[in-house]
Write an enzyme that holds these catalytic residues in place. Structure first.
Site, PDB file in Angstrom:
ATOM      1  N   ILE A 468       0.824  -1.224   0.000  1.00 13.45           N
ATOM      2  CA  ILE A 468       0.000   0.000   0.000  1.00 13.45           C
ATOM      3  C   ILE A 468       0.852   1.266   0.000  1.00 13.45           C
ATOM      4  CG2 ILE A 468      -1.995  -1.039   1.106  1.00 13.45           C
ATOM      5  CD1 ILE A 468      -1.042   0.026   3.772  1.00 13.45           C
ATOM      6  N   GLY A 469       2.167   1.126   0.023  1.00  9.64           N
ATOM      7  CA  GLY A 469       3.008   2.321  -0.026  1.00  9.64           C
ATOM      8  C   GLY A 469       4.467   1.981   0.167  1.00  9.64           C
ATOM      9  N   LYS A 470       5.310   2.933  -0.251  1.00  9.36           N
ATOM     10  CA  LYS A 470       6.747   2.794  -0.059  1.00  9.36           C
ATOM     11  C   LYS A 470       7.306   4.100   0.467  1.00  9.36           C
ATOM     12  CE  LYS A 470       7.444  -0.676  -3.686  1.00  9.36           C
ATOM     13  NZ  LYS A 470       8.170  -1.023  -4.925  1.00  9.36           N
ATOM     14  N   CYS A 472      11.028   6.108   2.440  1.00  6.52           N
ATOM     15  CA  CYS A 472      12.476   6.146   2.323  1.00  6.52           C
ATOM     16  C   CYS A 472      13.136   5.053   3.150  1.00  6.52           C
ATOM     17  CB  CYS A 472      12.998   7.519   2.743  1.00  6.52           C
ATOM     18  SG  CYS A 472      12.584   7.943   4.427  1.00  6.52           S
ATOM     19  N   VAL A 475       8.981  -0.669   2.665  1.00  5.31           N
ATOM     20  CA  VAL A 475       7.732  -0.856   1.940  1.00  5.31           C
ATOM     21  C   VAL A 475       6.657  -1.270   2.941  1.00  5.31           C
ATOM     22  CG1 VAL A 475       8.355  -3.241   1.391  1.00  5.31           C
ATOM     23  CG2 VAL A 475       6.603  -2.090   0.031  1.00  5.31           C
ATOM     24  N   VAL A 476       5.422  -0.771   2.750  1.00  7.92           N
ATOM     25  CA  VAL A 476       4.343  -0.974   3.698  1.00  7.92           C
ATOM     26  C   VAL A 476       3.285  -1.891   3.078  1.00  7.92           C
ATOM     27  CG1 VAL A 476       2.611   0.131   5.148  1.00  7.92           C
ATOM     28  CG2 VAL A 476       4.754   1.316   4.647  1.00  7.92           C
ATOM     29  N   ASP A 597      11.304  13.868   8.509  1.00 11.95           N
ATOM     30  CA  ASP A 597      10.716  13.536   7.209  1.00 11.95           C
ATOM     31  C   ASP A 597       9.219  13.829   7.202  1.00 11.95           C
ATOM     32  OD1 ASP A 597      10.711  12.719   4.580  1.00 11.95           O
ATOM     33  OD2 ASP A 597      10.463  10.592   5.055  1.00 11.95           O
TER      34      ASP A 597
END
Length: 816
Positions: A468-470, A472, A475-476, A597
């Site tokens: 569902i996302g990446k 820095c 990866v999620v 971040d």
């Protein structure tokens, strides 16, 4: 009216301005104007507002300004003015707000200023003013805020101060005041904040302070007060911060303090208090910031009732004569800082995460305490009451330990032999080492919440279709557990893991994204920070588990076309919550935490559109003496990185403030930091500045909102421009940002009240309060919403409620 505020104007103030006889408002705040204030301004006799603050104006304040009998507001703070304050200013009979803070003014305060019957705000913070407080101070019955901190004012506090019946903010800190605090201060019944810290005041505290039922902050630290702490302070049910440290108070801690039902911070350190810790302190359920009783002569055990302070973050009991066991501290799960050194505690340590992470320096000086941070020093619930009590117990304990030692030795030997056999077998199967999930290696699992699923269930969900996302740092994945629970799992990139590269823990702790996240997330709890469920790892893979956020990130809501634009109310709530979460990291964590971040994709959105700050892959803990250290690792995401990071590589909380300001601009404009729709490839910050902060920069989907909401957006835009100031020192801190955002919705009443005083109309925001909140709202022109709205920086005129709960740029260090 002439309003040239928030430009880059230089040069001097033209003498010809004095020839504009009908001029009512002259405002040149936040420029680079130099030279002196021309005395010819006194010829503009219709002048109502004169705002010269935040420039480089030097020289003397012309005495001729006293001829401006209609003047209501005179701001000249943050300049280079010198000399004495002209006594002729007392002739400005209509004056309501006078702020000369942050200059180099000398001499004494003219007594005549306190004869002004319309004066509501008098601020002269951080000058070189000397002399004494005149007895005429009591004549200014209209005074609401009096701030004279950080000067050289000597003498005593005159008893006439009791005449200030509607005063709600009194700041006389960091001066040379001596003598007692007069009993008459109890007549200032509207006081909400009193700061008398860092003087040489003496004697006991007056009992009349307990009659100030609306008092929220009382700071008398670093003085020479003696006597007992008044038991009547228990009547102050609105008090949320009580700071009495570094004095000479004696006697016992009043039991009645347990009745202070709103208290969040209690600092009684560095006094001569005796007796025990009252069990009644355990009744203060709101005590969540700090309880500091260090450096006294307290005796006896820690009362069991202290275990009820489940929200407490900081507890310091060091340098006393306390004794007994530590079991009352076992349930204080929210503690992030604990110091019990130099007492007479005995027994074992409670077996919980905090005690296992404590530094030996926080335990030193307790001879009877098993404090070597070995497993043998930690006992479970049933055994926490102390060391063995008699010789039979000691002998039995020794026999048991000997048997356990033999058993452990045999077990370890068998484990080692088995491990050697397994390693030899694995050498023949090379491809096991290449498995990304490292299935051949055993998993270690550390939960931080009560979890009802296993590592195997998590691993089954780590497939590409669940990504569902990446970020820095990794990866999620979305992970659906067998019990119906949905969580988010972040698998860290392999190149961030240094465990197998031979570097020791100290050297790896900064570079290893895994150890950074675990150390950071395991120690913080806040409603606007994503809840950390636990972590698991083996030789090849490291996983972090969080609550799953069904609405994704703020970035996806803003920029992925889903048909429905995000309403302003939801955008505001997300911005406010994110600001409060960042403020918690910067100001309530010890040591402070810099995220490094902050971006729209790292602000997750829950089912009810509540915001959660996420992705601590680059978070750094900032030690007290290392607030602006350099880093060789690039921190942040392109478009959000503060400009100073590019040339100084400095990491500070103000770097997060800049990134947050970019996020606010992104929310308001609907544009990404580097957006293809912005002409000439400008950054969104530069584009908004180029447009002078006009209404045309707002997201087109928001322009149809009511005028009241548009005004709120423009005020938020002003706060954003404060945050993205190119100079880190000029940016507000996150507590001030959160307070300013909150004021947009919740403090219009104060704006209207002061505006009635200044303008006679409740419809227009007051200029002093606009500076307090960090934005310049629309004036009384024919286009109240469309004119440019710009912020003020380094406020010396922040609103009362914000100062009660935030640590402003002018605040002193310590418990605030």
């Amino acid at each position: 009216m002439i309003d040239l505020s928030l430009n880059s104007l230089s040069g001097t103030i033209p003498i010809s301005i004095g020839g504009l006889f009908q001029l009512e408002e002259f405002m040149i705040s936040d420029n680079n104007v130099s030279g002196s204030i021309p005395s010819d301004l006194s010829n503009a006799t219709n002048l109502l507002q004169l705002q010269l603050d935040t420039n480089q104006i030097s020289g003397l304040i012309p005495p001729e300004l006293g001829m401006l009998s209609k003047l209501t507001v005179f701001f000249a703070w943050q300049n280079q003015l010198e000399g004495s304050i002209p006594s002729s200013l007392a002739s400005c009979s209509s004056l309501q707000a006078l702020d000369l803070s942050h200059n180099s003014l000398t001499g004494s305060i003219p007594p005549g200023l306190f004869q002004l019957q319309n004066l509501t705000k008098l601020l002269m913070i951080s000058n070189d003013i000397s002399g004494t407080l005149p007895p005429e101070i009591g004549s200014c019955s209209s005074l609401v805020r009096l701030r004279l901190g950080n000067n050289r004012i000597a003498g005593t506090i005159p008893k006439e101060i009791g005449g200030l019946g509607i005063l709600n903010f009194l700041d006389l800190s960091s001066n040379r005041l001596s003598g007692p605090v007069p009993d008459e201060i109890g007549s200032c019944t509207e006081l909400q904040m009193i700061d008398l810290s860092n003087n040489i005041l003496q004697g006991p505290l007056p009992f009349s302070l307990s009659s100030l039922t609306g008092l929220q902050v009382l700071d008398v630290s670093a003085n020479q007060f003696t006597g007992q702490i008044p038991a009547s302070f228990g009547r102050l049910t609105s008090l949320n911060k009580l700071m009495l440290s570094r004095n000479s108070f004696s006697g016992s801690i009043p039991l009645s303090l347990g009745l202070s039902s709103s208290l969040q911070l209690l600092d009684l350190s560095s006094n001569g208090l005796t007796g025990g810790i009252p069990m009644e302190l355990g009744q203060i359920e709101t005590l969540e910031i700090a309880l500091n009783l260090s450096c006294n002569r307290l005796t006896g055990p820690i009362p069991p009732q202290i275990s009820s302070l489940t929200m407490l973050s900081i507890l310091d009991l060091s340098h006393n004569k306390l004794e007994g066991h530590l079991s009352p501290l076992a349930e204080l799960d929210n503690l992030v800082s604990l110091n019990i050194s130099y007492n007479a505690f005995t027994g074992y340590l409670p077996d919980n995460k905090l005690f296992r992470q404590l530094s030996p320096t926080d335990l030193v000086g307790n001879q009877g305490l098993c404090s070597s941070i070995r497993d043998s020093c930690f006992l479970k619930d049933a055994d926490r009451t102390g060391l063995p009590r008699n010789e039979n117990d000691i002998r039995q304990s020794r026999k048991l330990k000997l048997a356990l030692a033999l058993l452990i030795t045999l077990t370890v030997a068998m484990v080692i032999m088995g491990a050697i056999a397994i390693m030899r077998a694995r050498r023949t199967i090379r491809d096991d080492d290449d498995s990304e999930l490292g299935d051949s290696w055993p998993w270690q699992f550390t939960p931080f919440q009560k979890l009802n699923f296993s590592v195997d269930q998590v691993l089954r969900c780590l497939v590409d279709t669940n990504v569902i996302g990446k970020g820095c740092s990794g990866v999620v994945y979305r992970a659906d557990m067998d019990n119906g629970e949905v969580i988010a799992v972040k698998k860290l990139w392999p190149n961030t893991m240094a465990a197998s590269n031979g570097c020791n823990d100290e050297k790896c702790s900064v570079r290893d994204s895994f150890s950074t996240e675990v150390k950071t997330l395991g120690s913080i709890r806040h409603k606007n920070i994503v809840r950390f469920l636990g972590c698991c790892w083996n030789r090849n893979t490291r996983l972090l588990m969080y609550d799953y956020m069904p609405n994704g990130s703020l970035g996806s809501l803003l920029h992925e076309k889903t048909g429905n634009a995000l309403e302003w109310e939801l955008r505001y709530q997300i911005l406010l919550g994110a600001a409060q979460g960042l403020a918690y990291l910067h100001h309530d964590c010890v040591p402070p935490i810099v995220h490094r971040d902050i971006k729209a994709n790292n602000i997750l959105v829950g089912l009810e559109f509540e915001p959660y700050i996420a992705d601590f892959g680059l978070a750094k803990l900032v030690d007290d003496g290392d607030v602006a250290r350099s880093s060789n690792t690039v921190a942040g995401s392109y478009g959000y990185i503060a400009p100073e990071y590019g040339y100084m590589m400095k990491i500070t909380e103000k770097s997060d403030v800049y990134s947050y300001g970019v996020v606010v601009l992104e929310v308001l404009t609907g544009k990404q930091p580097i957006d293809p729709t912005i002409p000439d490839g400008l950054h969104v910050v530069d584009w908004v500045r180029q447009k002078r902060g006009g209404i045309e920069v707002l997201d087109p989907s928001l322009l149809s909102r009511p005028a009241s909401e548009t005004e709120e957006m423009m005020q938020a835009l002003g706060i954003a421009l404060l945050c993205v100031n190119s100079s880190p020192d000029e940016r507000p801190n996150m507590k001030d940002v959160a307070a300013m955002l909150k004021e947009i919705k919740h403090e219009r009443e104060e704006y209207a009240k002061v505006d009635v005083l200044l303008k006679g109309s409740p419809a227009t925001d007051n200029q002093e309060n606009k500076k307090s909140s960090g934005v310049v709202p629309a004036t009384s022109s024919s286009k109240p919403v469309t004119q440019s709205l710009y912020p003020k920086s380094k406020n010396s005129s922040f609103s009362v409620s914000s100062l009660l709960y935030s640590s402003s740029s002018n605040s002193k260090t310590g418990f605030k």
